[in-house]
Design a protein around this motif. Structure first.
Motif, PDB file in Angstrom:
ATOM      1  N   ARG A  58       0.834  -1.202   0.000  1.00 19.60           N
ATOM      2  CA  ARG A  58       0.000   0.000   0.000  1.00 19.60           C
ATOM      3  C   ARG A  58       0.868   1.250   0.000  1.00 19.60           C
ATOM      4  NH1 ARG A  58      -5.670  -0.592   1.973  1.00 19.60           N
ATOM      5  NH2 ARG A  58      -6.131  -2.824   1.861  1.00 19.60           N
ATOM      6  N   ASP A  59       1.869   1.280   0.875  1.00 21.13           N
ATOM      7  CA  ASP A  59       2.758   2.437   0.915  1.00 21.13           C
ATOM      8  C   ASP A  59       3.468   2.621  -0.427  1.00 21.13           C
ATOM      9  OD1 ASP A  59       2.025   2.851   3.526  1.00 21.13           O
ATOM     10  OD2 ASP A  59       3.834   1.970   4.400  1.00 21.13           O
ATOM     11  N   TYR A  60       3.852   1.519  -1.029  1.00 17.84           N
ATOM     12  CA  TYR A  60       4.529   1.577  -2.319  1.00 17.84           C
ATOM     13  C   TYR A  60       3.604   2.160  -3.390  1.00 17.84           C
ATOM     14  CZ  TYR A  60       6.743  -0.014  -6.642  1.00 17.84           C
ATOM     15  OH  TYR A  60       7.296  -0.077  -7.904  1.00 17.84           O
ATOM     16  N   LEU A  61       2.349   1.692  -3.427  1.00 20.12           N
ATOM     17  CA  LEU A  61       1.392   2.199  -4.402  1.00 20.12           C
ATOM     18  C   LEU A  61       1.168   3.696  -4.210  1.00 20.12           C
ATOM     19  CD1 LEU A  61      -0.788   1.761  -6.605  1.00 20.12           C
ATOM     20  CD2 LEU A  61      -2.394   1.235  -4.757  1.00 20.12           C
ATOM     21  N   PHE A  62       1.007   4.124  -2.967  1.00 17.53           N
ATOM     22  CA  PHE A  62       0.746   5.541  -2.709  1.00 17.53           C
ATOM     23  C   PHE A  62       1.959   6.402  -3.077  1.00 17.53           C
ATOM     24  CE2 PHE A  62      -2.115   3.815   0.888  1.00 17.53           C
ATOM     25  CZ  PHE A  62      -3.121   3.544  -0.024  1.00 17.53           C
ATOM     26  N   SER A  63       3.165   5.872  -2.868  1.00 14.75           N
ATOM     27  CA  SER A  63       4.356   6.635  -3.255  1.00 14.75           C
ATOM     28  C   SER A  63       4.451   6.761  -4.767  1.00 14.75           C
ATOM     29  CB  SER A  63       5.619   5.974  -2.692  1.00 14.75           C
ATOM     30  OG  SER A  63       5.867   4.718  -3.316  1.00 14.75           O
ATOM     31  N   LEU A  64       4.066   5.705  -5.486  1.00 18.08           N
ATOM     32  CA  LEU A  64       4.033   5.777  -6.953  1.00 18.08           C
ATOM     33  C   LEU A  64       3.059   6.848  -7.422  1.00 18.08           C
ATOM     34  CD1 LEU A  64       4.013   2.042  -8.147  1.00 18.08           C
ATOM     35  CD2 LEU A  64       5.909   3.665  -8.259  1.00 18.08           C
ATOM     36  N   ALA A  65       1.890   6.899  -6.757  1.00 23.19           N
ATOM     37  CA  ALA A  65       0.877   7.895  -7.129  1.00 23.19           C
ATOM     38  C   ALA A  65       1.396   9.316  -6.892  1.00 23.19           C
ATOM     39  CB  ALA A  65      -0.408   7.648  -6.347  1.00 23.19           C
ATOM     40  N   ARG A  66       2.094   9.514  -5.776  1.00 22.78           N
ATOM     41  CA  ARG A  66       2.640  10.845  -5.497  1.00 22.78           C
ATOM     42  C   ARG A  66       3.707  11.235  -6.525  1.00 22.78           C
ATOM     43  NH1 ARG A  66       1.256   9.450  -0.014  1.00 22.78           N
ATOM     44  NH2 ARG A  66       3.090   8.129   0.225  1.00 22.78           N
ATOM     45  N   GLU A  67       4.536  10.271  -6.919  1.00 24.40           N
ATOM     46  CA  GLU A  67       5.560  10.542  -7.932  1.00 24.40           C
ATOM     47  C   GLU A  67       4.914  10.907  -9.271  1.00 24.40           C
ATOM     48  OE1 GLU A  67       8.224   7.245  -8.239  1.00 24.40           O
ATOM     49  OE2 GLU A  67       8.727   7.266  -6.103  1.00 24.40           O
ATOM     50  N   LYS A  68       3.877  10.158  -9.654  1.00 24.70           N
ATOM     51  CA  LYS A  68       3.197  10.434 -10.920  1.00 24.70           C
ATOM     52  C   LYS A  68       2.538  11.814 -10.887  1.00 24.70           C
ATOM     53  CE  LYS A  68       1.078   9.892 -14.896  1.00 24.70           C
ATOM     54  NZ  LYS A  68       0.228   8.758 -15.219  1.00 24.70           N
ATOM     55  N   ARG A  69       1.918  12.140  -9.765  1.00 27.21           N
ATOM     56  CA  ARG A  69       1.229  13.434  -9.671  1.00 27.21           C
ATOM     57  C   ARG A  69       2.209  14.596  -9.789  1.00 27.21           C
ATOM     58  NH1 ARG A  69      -1.044  17.361 -10.411  1.00 27.21           N
ATOM     59  NH2 ARG A  69      -2.869  18.251  -9.339  1.00 27.21           N
ATOM     60  N   ALA A  70       3.430  14.408  -9.315  1.00 22.17           N
ATOM     61  CA  ALA A  70       4.437  15.462  -9.398  1.00 22.17           C
ATOM     62  C   ALA A  70       4.905  15.698 -10.828  1.00 22.17           C
ATOM     63  CB  ALA A  70       5.631  15.118  -8.509  1.00 22.17           C
ATOM     64  N   GLN A  71       4.640  14.731 -11.703  1.00 21.97           N
ATOM     65  CA  GLN A  71       5.111  14.822 -13.088  1.00 21.97           C
ATOM     66  C   GLN A  71       4.067  15.420 -14.031  1.00 21.97           C
ATOM     67  OE1 GLN A  71       6.108  10.760 -13.988  1.00 21.97           O
ATOM     68  NE2 GLN A  71       7.714  10.652 -12.422  1.00 21.97           N
ATOM     69  N   ILE A  72       2.830  15.588 -13.566  1.00 17.36           N
ATOM     70  CA  ILE A  72       1.758  16.087 -14.420  1.00 17.36           C
ATOM     71  C   ILE A  72       1.115  17.301 -13.754  1.00 17.36           C
ATOM     72  CG2 ILE A  72       1.295  13.858 -15.519  1.00 17.36           C
ATOM     73  CD1 ILE A  72      -0.963  13.429 -13.550  1.00 17.36           C
ATOM     74  N   ASN A  73       0.372  18.070 -14.516  1.00 15.67           N
ATOM     75  CA  ASN A  73      -0.169  19.305 -13.942  1.00 15.67           C
ATOM     76  C   ASN A  73      -1.606  19.584 -14.379  1.00 15.67           C
ATOM     77  OD1 ASN A  73       0.020  21.647 -12.376  1.00 15.67           O
ATOM     78  ND2 ASN A  73       0.479  22.888 -14.180  1.00 15.67           N
ATOM     79  N   PRO A 146      -5.245   9.962   0.195  1.00 20.19           N
ATOM     80  CA  PRO A 146      -5.581  10.325  -1.193  1.00 20.19           C
ATOM     81  C   PRO A 146      -5.363  11.797  -1.501  1.00 20.19           C
ATOM     82  CG  PRO A 146      -7.555   9.722   0.049  1.00 20.19           C
ATOM     83  CD  PRO A 146      -6.394   9.331   0.885  1.00 20.19           C
ATOM     84  N   LEU A 147      -5.578  12.683  -0.536  1.00 21.68           N
ATOM     85  CA  LEU A 147      -5.324  14.106  -0.792  1.00 21.68           C
ATOM     86  C   LEU A 147      -3.842  14.365  -1.051  1.00 21.68           C
ATOM     87  CD1 LEU A 147      -7.695  15.837   1.791  1.00 21.68           C
ATOM     88  CD2 LEU A 147      -7.901  15.868  -0.703  1.00 21.68           C
ATOM     89  N   SER A 148      -2.971  13.518  -0.485  1.00 19.63           N
ATOM     90  CA  SER A 148      -1.535  13.717  -0.661  1.00 19.63           C
ATOM     91  C   SER A 148      -1.084  13.452  -2.086  1.00 19.63           C
ATOM     92  CB  SER A 148      -0.752  12.818   0.306  1.00 19.63           C
ATOM     93  OG  SER A 148      -0.770  11.455  -0.108  1.00 19.63           O
ATOM     94  N   TYR A 149      -1.821  12.601  -2.824  1.00 16.55           N
ATOM     95  CA  TYR A 149      -1.431  12.360  -4.215  1.00 16.55           C
ATOM     96  C   TYR A 149      -2.436  12.900  -5.240  1.00 16.55           C
ATOM     97  CZ  TYR A 149      -4.189   8.070  -3.382  1.00 16.55           C
ATOM     98  OH  TYR A 149      -5.173   7.179  -3.035  1.00 16.55           O
ATOM     99  N   LEU A 150      -3.665  13.162  -4.829  1.00 12.42           N
ATOM    100  CA  LEU A 150      -4.597  13.803  -5.753  1.00 12.42           C
ATOM    101  C   LEU A 150      -4.220  15.269  -5.969  1.00 12.42           C
ATOM    102  CD1 LEU A 150      -7.972  12.322  -4.453  1.00 12.42           C
ATOM    103  CD2 LEU A 150      -6.923  11.869  -6.684  1.00 12.42           C
TER     104      LEU A 150
END
Length: 424
Positions: A58-73, A146-150
Motif C-alpha cells: 500500500r505504501d509503495y502504491l501511494f508513493s508511486l501515485a505521489r511521484e506520478k502526480r508530481a510529473q503532471i499538472n 488520497p489528498l496527498s497524491y490527488l
C-alpha cells in the motif's frame, strides 16, 4: 489485467491477491511486486518473471501515485460528502468533456477508495488538462492519504450525513473526517452548501476562495427554479437557464454543485451549458426504465438517510395520482442510529404520500423491517404492506408489477434489489 500491465497483489477486503500472481501473469502481466513476508503465498517458479519485493504494497502504491502526480499538472476537482458524490462527479465530468474533449478524466463508477484513487492517478495521461474524482471515507484519517497524491485545485464537500456512521464509531468522528477535506493544502477553491451554515462557516475560516451552492440568497450559485427539463440558477450576478434533460434525486442541488466546481476550475459557461445538456444521468441513481409495461425507477445503488429523503421527495414530484409501489431495502452501516433512521423513512412516506390506498410498500432486508413496522403503526393497512427478508424472496413482486403504474427501488447496494427485476 491487460498485456503489458505490472501486477501489485494487494490484500483487499481480506483477499490476499498474492495467490493470484500466476493468473495475472497468464493474463498478460509482464511482472509483479510482492510484499515481504508473503513469499510463501505463491509458487517460487514465478520468481523467474520480472519481480521485486517491498515492505508494504500500500505504501509503495501511494508513493508511486505521489511521484506520478508530481510529473503532471492537470486541474483536479475532488468531490466528497455523504451523498451525491458520484452524481456530481459525473456532472462535472460531462462539463470537462465539453471543455477539453480529448484531455479530461473522470474517475470510474464509484471507485473512491485510497487504492482505487491511487490507481486512477497512475492511469492519468501526461497531457491531461482536467479531472474529476470522487473521494470516499469510511473511517478516521481516510482522506489524508488520497489528498496527498490527488493534490486537488478544487475540493467540494456536498454534505455531511449519517452514511457509514457505524464504521466511524460516532457522528463526531464522521463529521471531523468529512470536514477535514476542506483543509487540503493544494486546494485554492472550496465548494460547499450554503444551506449548511456549519460547513460554510468552516470553509470561510480556511481563507481559501469559497463558492457556495443552494437555495439560500447568499449562495454563489443559487437555485431559482427547477422544471423537469430545465434548472434556473443565479451564477454570481447572472441568471442562467440550463437545459438538464435527465432525472435524478437532489437534481437541482447536484447541478448547482457541479456548476460551482466547474466555475472554480475556470470552465466557460458555454462548456457548462453544453455538458449539462448532453448529460444523460448516472446508472442506478434514480434511473428510469421500463419493466415490462410498467415505468420503474432504479435508485438502489446505495442508500443513506439523506439519499432516501431526497429520492422520496423527487418521486413525489413524478408520482401524481399513479398507483405506486415502493420497494425499499435496508440502509447499512448506520450503527446505533439504524432503527431510528429506518423508522424515520416511514414518517417521510406518510408525510409525502399520506395513507392513500394507491401507495403500497414492500420492504426488503432485516433493517428495513423497521420501516414496515412503523408504517403499520402509522395506519397503513396490511393490504398495502409486504416484508421480505431478502431480494431473492422479494422476486415474487414480479407477479404483482402490472398492478402499478410506477415502481421505485431504493436500498443499499448489498441488498441487491436489482435482482428483483434484473432477469425478468
Amino acid at each position: 489485467m491487460k498485456s503489458g500491465d505490472w501486477f501489485l497483489p494487494m490484500t483487499i477486503k481480506e483477499i490476499n491477491q498474492h495467490a493470484l500472481i500466476a493468473e495475472a501473469l497468464s493474463r498478460g502481466a509482464v511482472g509483479f511486486t510482492y510484499e515481504q513476508g508473503q513469499r510463501d503465498s505463491f509458487d517460487s517458479s514465478l520468481l523467474k518473471t520480472s519481480n521485486f519485493a517491498v515492505p508494504n504494497l500500500r505504501d509503495y502504491l501511494f508513493s508511486l501515485a505521489r511521484e506520478k502526480r508530481a510529473q503532471i499538472n492537470p486541474q483536479i476537482a475532488v468531490i466528497a460528502g455523504s451523498a451525491g458524490k458520484t452524481s456530481v462527479k459525473e456532472l462535472v465530468g460531462a462539463i470537462l468533456k465539453s471543455w477539453h474533449p480529448q484531455k479530461y478524466f473522470i474517475s470510474p463508477d464509484n471507485q473512491n477508495t485510497k487504492i482505487a484513487l491511487a490507481t486512477q492517478i497512475l492511469r492519468l495521461p501526461s497531457d491531461c488538462q482536467c479531472a474529476s474524482f470522487e473521494m470516499g471515507a469510511r473511517r478516521v484519517n481516510d482522506f489524508a492519504i488520497p489528498l496527498s497524491y490527488l493534490q486537488p485545485s478544487v475540493v467540494a464537500l456536498l454534505n455531511i450525513g449519517s452514511a457509514h456512521v457505524g464504521e466511524f464509531g460516532c457522528k463526531e468522528n464522521l463529521w471531523n473526517e468529512k470536514i477535514s477535506c476542506l483543509n487540503s493544502e493544494s486546494a485554492k477553491s472550496l465548494v460547499v452548501p450554503s444551506d449548511n451554515l456549519l460547513i460554510l462557516e468552516y470553509a470561510m475560516q480556511t481563507g481559501k476562495n469559497v463558492l457556495s451552492f443552494g437555495y439560500s440568497k447568499q449562495s454563489s450559485i443559487r437555485i431559482l427554479d427547477e422544471t423537469t427539463e430545465q434548472i434556473t440558477l443565479r451564477i454570481m450576478d447572472d441568471t442562467v437557464k440550463l437545459d438538464c434533460p435527465f432525472q435524478g434525486a437532489a437534481k437541482a442541488l447536484n447541478v448547482a454543485a457541479s456548476v460551482a466546481v466547474a466555475k472554480s476550475m475556470g470552465a466557460p459557461l458555454s462548456a457548462i451549458q453544453d455538458g449539462l445538456q448532453k448529460f444523460d444521468g448516472v446508472p442506478r441513481r434514480f434511473q428510469l426504465f421500463q419493466w415490462d409495461r410498467v415505468t420503474a425507477i432504479d435508485d438502489a445503488f446505495n442508500a443513506s438517510p439523506e439519499s432516501y429523503a431526497e429520492g422520496l421527495q423527487r418521486l413525489k414530484k413524478l408520482s401524481n395520482e399513479k398507483r405506486l409501489l415502493l420497494v425499499l431495502g435496508s440502509m447499512l452501516e448506520l450503527g446505533e442510529s439504524a432503527e431510528a433512521e429506518h423508522r424515520k423513512v416511514a414518517h417521510q412516506i406518510k408525510d409525502l404520500f399520506g395513507l392513500s390506498a394507491r401507495v403500497a410498500v414492500a420492504t426488503v432486508g432485516t433493517e428495513a423491517n423497521w420501516i414496515h413496522q412503523e408504517l403499520k403503526s402509522l395506519g397503513f393497512s396490511s393490504d398495502q404492506l409486504q416484508h421480505f427478508q431478502s431480494a431473492a424472496d422479494a422476486r415474487r413482486i414480479q407477479n404483482q408489477r402490472l398492478e402499478f403504474d410506477l415502481i421505485y427501488f431504493k436500498g443499499s447496494k448489498s441488498i441487491q434489489l436489482q435482482t428483483i427485476f434484473g432477469d425478468s
